[in-house]
Design a protein around this motif. Structure first.
Motif, mmCIF file in Angstrom:
data_model
loop_
_atom_site.group_PDB
_atom_site.id
_atom_site.type_symbol
_atom_site.label_atom_id
_atom_site.label_comp_id
_atom_site.label_asym_id
_atom_site.label_seq_id
_atom_site.Cartn_x
_atom_site.Cartn_y
_atom_site.Cartn_z
ATOM 1 N N ALA A 3 0.837 -1.199 0.000
ATOM 2 C CA ALA A 3 0.000 0.000 0.000
ATOM 3 C C ALA A 3 0.870 1.246 0.000
ATOM 4 C CB ALA A 3 -0.908 0.009 1.220
ATOM 5 N N VAL A 14 -6.936 -0.684 2.582
ATOM 6 C CA VAL A 14 -6.077 -1.749 3.107
ATOM 7 C C VAL A 14 -6.928 -2.784 3.839
ATOM 8 C CG1 VAL A 14 -4.178 -2.262 4.675
ATOM 9 C CG2 VAL A 14 -4.106 -0.196 3.286
ATOM 10 N N VAL A 15 -7.859 -2.287 4.634
ATOM 11 C CA VAL A 15 -8.723 -3.208 5.384
ATOM 12 C C VAL A 15 -9.571 -4.029 4.424
ATOM 13 C CG1 VAL A 15 -10.706 -3.294 6.946
ATOM 14 C CG2 VAL A 15 -8.756 -1.866 7.492
ATOM 15 N N SER A 30 -2.496 6.074 0.444
ATOM 16 C CA SER A 30 -3.764 5.377 0.200
ATOM 17 C C SER A 30 -4.582 5.367 1.497
ATOM 18 C CB SER A 30 -3.498 3.947 -0.259
ATOM 19 O OG SER A 30 -2.845 3.229 0.768
ATOM 20 N N MET A 31 -5.848 5.074 1.343
ATOM 21 C CA MET A 31 -6.721 5.139 2.524
ATOM 22 C C MET A 31 -6.660 3.833 3.310
ATOM 23 S SD MET A 31 -10.151 7.291 1.933
ATOM 24 C CE MET A 31 -10.867 6.201 0.755
ATOM 25 N N HIS A 32 -6.720 3.989 4.597
ATOM 26 C CA HIS A 32 -6.715 2.825 5.487
ATOM 27 C C HIS A 32 -7.877 1.886 5.173
ATOM 28 C CE1 HIS A 32 -6.371 0.436 9.060
ATOM 29 N NE2 HIS A 32 -7.505 0.870 9.561
ATOM 30 N N ARG A 33 -9.001 2.477 4.767
ATOM 31 C CA ARG A 33 -10.184 1.695 4.417
ATOM 32 C C ARG A 33 -9.868 0.664 3.330
ATOM 33 N NH1 ARG A 33 -15.253 3.515 4.954
ATOM 34 N NH2 ARG A 33 -14.513 5.614 5.339
ATOM 35 N N TRP A 77 -7.406 -6.713 3.006
ATOM 36 C CA TRP A 77 -7.097 -7.695 4.043
ATOM 37 C C TRP A 77 -8.295 -8.619 4.287
ATOM 38 C CZ3 TRP A 77 -2.345 -6.468 6.782
ATOM 39 C CH2 TRP A 77 -1.927 -7.497 7.624
#
Lengths: 232, 161
Positions: A199, A208-209, A203-206, A212
């Motif tokens: 990432a 990545v989640v 980039s947005m944490h959203r 995942w």
């Protein structure tokens, strides 16, 4: 409670037989001649006011005659050996009934409380591997070509996904859904046990989640996370 | 003669009983409604975090975790890291430099874990709109604590059913 006592009281007074009138009248009939009246009235009416009324009834003449008329009619029926015991039982059951209500209330309240607290724990978590405390820039550049096969998902600075595996070409996946499909395809064709998420720091944490989560759903044994600072 | 009078008396008695019985369920329901609304209105005193959605998540002992909250700021790049669940100024991680922030986070995690060695979980509650770099700063901060490395690290999500 007190209303009911009054009712029990009223029935013999007016000389009317009720449901439990045989025992009541029997008690009355037995108690009046032997002088046990005080005891039985105490067990009957623990409230305090009704016993006085009873005494006045027996002492007063004109209602007493009226009563006796009725009692005589019933005296033949009842040959009960010990009516006071029955009365105590009656009062006990009344007490039992009264104890249930607050208990049920409290139980329901506790039930509601725990239901509400349980339903509010909507928050779940995804386990993350401990971050390696190395210089991130060197960490990013090294090629992830280890022993195992892998599927790699890159999230660039504009939050676009790129799905690639060792043997496959890189595929752009503009939407979350497409990324999920591509990842599942890559997992099926390559059979790779590892997922690498690469990432961009912007980039947005959203996202990545989301990757995942999709990796967990696709059945990867191991998920790694890397970050890159250069624009992809 | 008396059977006629039974019919006169019994209904009156019944109505007395009924008025007694009417109060109890009303009180019950009142209490239940009270409890319901108390719960609904005041259930989440913690600061609200717009967690990212996910389908698969684990339930962890959230109450006994070292919690770090990452909230988005005004601008796109702005974010604030809070040590703990509350949004108080004293708990905010200060410092523009990521390295400074990591050091503070590492110190906080180390202190919390040495104070309560039973805590097994470190939870990062980061908003979905926060940038990956900010979450990575927190992760590196946790990794900077020796005790933090021995605990499991989680990222909070909101499960969508």
């Amino acid at each position: 409670m007190t209303d009911k006592d009054k009712n029990d009281n009223k029935n013999p007074e007016s000389g009317l037989p009720s449901d439990d009138s045989p025992s009541e009248s029997g008690e009355f009939g037995l108690a009046a001649p032997t002088g046990k009246f005080g005891d039985s009235s105490q067990t009957d009416h623990p409230g305090g006011d009704p016993p006085a009324a009873n005494v006045s009834k027996t002492s007063a003449k004109s209602p007493g005659d009226f009563k006796q008329m009725n009692w005589k009619g019933f005296e033949e029926e009842e040959e009960d050996p010990d009516p006071p015991v029955r009365f105590e039982k009656d009062t006990e059951t009344e007490h039992d009934d009264l104890d249930m209500t607050p208990m049920v209330d409290v139980v329901f309240l506790l039930l509601i409380f725990f239901m509400v607290t349980a339903s509010f724990t909507l928050q779940k978590s995804i386990e993350q591997p401990p971050s390696k405390i190395e210089d991130p820039s060197t960490n990013v550049i090294e090629d992830p070509e280890d022993e195992d096969d892998y599927v790699e998902v890159i999230i660039d600075q504009t939050n676009t996904y790129y799905v690639t595996s060792r043997d496959a070409e890189e595929v752009v996946a503009p939407s979350d859904r497409e990324m999920r499909d591509r990842m599942r395809d890559a997992k099926r064709t390559s059979g790779a046990p590892r997922l690498i998420i690469n990432a961009h720091v912007d980039s947005m944490h959203r996202k990545v989640v989301t990757v995942w989560d999709a990796g967990n759903a696709a059945g990867f044994d191991q998920i790694e996370m890397r970050t890159m600072e250069e624009d992809y | 003669m008396s059977s006629q009078e039974i019919n006169d008396v019994l209904p009156r008695r019944k109505s007395d009983d009924e008025t007694d019985l009417d109060i109890t369920p009303m009180i019950d329901i009142t209490f239940l409604l009270l409890a319901f609304f108390v719960m609904v209105s005041k259930m989440d005193p913690q600061l609200p975090v717009d967690l990212p959605p996910a389908l698969n998540g684990q339930t962890i002992p959230d109450k006994t975790a070292v919690v770090l909250v990452v909230l988005k700021g005004e601008g796109d790049d702005d974010y604030t890291i809070y040590k703990g669940r509350t949004k108080s100024k004293s708990d905010a991680v200060v410092g523009d430099d990521a390295i400074e922030q990591e050091e503070q986070i590492a110190e906080y995690v180390e202190n919390e874990l040495s104070r309560n060695p039973k805590i097994q979980v470190i939870l990062i509650k980061a908003e979905g709109d926060v940038k990956t770099g900010a979450v990575e700063t927190v992760k590196r901060g946790v990794a900077g604590s020796e005790l933090g490395l021995t605990r499991k690290l989680y990222v909070a999500v909101e499960t969508t059913q």
